[in-house]
Design a protein around this motif. Structure first.
Motif, PDB file in Angstrom:
ATOM      1  N   HIS A 174      48.926 -10.641  47.784  1.00 37.48           N
ATOM      2  CA  HIS A 174      50.285 -11.189  47.872  1.00 37.48           C
ATOM      3  C   HIS A 174      50.681 -11.793  46.530  1.00 37.48           C
ATOM      4  CE1 HIS A 174      48.258 -15.147  48.178  1.00 37.48           C
ATOM      5  NE2 HIS A 174      47.393 -14.500  48.938  1.00 37.48           N
ATOM      6  N   GLU A 183      56.374 -12.712  47.891  1.00 32.94           N
ATOM      7  CA  GLU A 183      56.489 -11.258  47.782  1.00 32.94           C
ATOM      8  C   GLU A 183      55.856 -10.809  46.468  1.00 32.94           C
ATOM      9  OE1 GLU A 183      57.570  -9.135  50.009  1.00 32.94           O
ATOM     10  OE2 GLU A 183      58.004 -10.744  51.424  1.00 32.94           O
ATOM     11  N   PRO A 184      55.271  -9.617  46.441  1.00 34.67           N
ATOM     12  CA  PRO A 184      55.197  -8.603  47.497  1.00 34.67           C
ATOM     13  C   PRO A 184      53.846  -8.642  48.213  1.00 34.67           C
ATOM     14  CG  PRO A 184      54.536  -7.635  45.439  1.00 34.67           C
ATOM     15  CD  PRO A 184      54.817  -9.077  45.141  1.00 34.67           C
TER      16      PRO A 184
END
Length: 255
Positions: A174, A183-184
């Protein structure tokens, strides 16, 4: 939205990363037969406290959890493959232990994990740990400007597939910065050349986790946190917080 960090902000994350690395190293030194998971949590807690760091785990409660996490490290033993809640379980000779730790300093976060054997190791556990660490290294090597998120996942997945170990794509790496989870999402498998294009200033927690069985399903203990492989095979987990720079990947969670 994916944040881009300045070089100065990356250095602040490195300060948190060094504390996390120290906590993991200290926990590994104290892990021995007869020592409880709760005692190891206290060891890590002392490291964070002395450094003025704040745990990212203690009190954390994402949507899937029925209660806040109560510990500064995840301690996953043998077939507990992820998110193991520290408790009064005492380690025994030959256990495979995964330890995950996250901390912040001045609001900047870092996250890392290691796996190791307690006492007398099993050959298959050493092989699983080596595979997991190789997958982490491959994922980090793919984290360069111009590549894509899918290239990181594909690099990790190839190592796992070649070794014949099981994995699960529900959990993975992450983004990280002022929050632990940004994100991501970075899967531990898939196809290269897909997803977000990588550029300098992005910072990711890259974290393959595998188990020795071929399955990819898991069970959750009554504590609401500890994930176990459904076929009761043993698991390993490795993680670093990595900054993407013009010169290549920069690991922030080294001692």
């Amino acid at each position: 939205m994916v944040e881009l960090k300045t070089p100065a902000e990356i250095e602040r994350m490195r300060a948190a990363g060094r504390v996390v690395a120290t906590a993991l190293h200290t926990v590994k030194k104290h892990a021995a037969a007869g020592v409880s998971l709760r005692e190891l949590d206290e060891v890590a807690r002392d490291v964070l406290r002395s450094a003025g760091a704040v745990s990212l785990f203690d009190g954390y409660q994402p949507g899937f959890a029925t209660s806040p996490f109560s510990g500064v490290i995840c301690t996953s033993v043998n077939d507990a493959v992820l998110h193991g809640l520290p408790n009064d379980l005492c380690l025994t000779d030959g256990d495979l232990l995964n330890v995950d730790c996250g901390a912040s300093i001045d609001g900047w976060c870092a996250d890392s994990a290691i796996s190791f054997c307690v006492g007398t190791p099993r050959t298959e556990d050493l092989e699983l740990i080596a595979t997991t660490e190789s997958a982490l290294a491959a994922g980090i090597a793919a984290a360069v400007p111009g590549n894509r998120i899918g290239d990181i996942g594909a690099a990790i997945g190839r190592i796992g597939t070649d070794a014949g170990v099981g994995t699960n794509l529900d959990f993975g790496g992450h983004g990280i910065g002022r929050r632990m989870h940004q994100e991501p999402h970075i899967p531990n498998g898939g196809r290269g050349g897909r997803g977000l294009k990588l550029q300098a200033g992005q910072v990711f927690a890259i974290e393959p986790w595998f188990w020795t069985g071929p399955g990819s399903t898991y069970l959750i203990d009554n504590d609401g946190w500890t994930l176990r492989s459904a076929d009761r095979t043993r698991g390993a987990h490795a993680e670093h917080t990595v900054a993407i720079t013009p010169d290549g990947p920069d690991i922030l969670t080294l001692p």
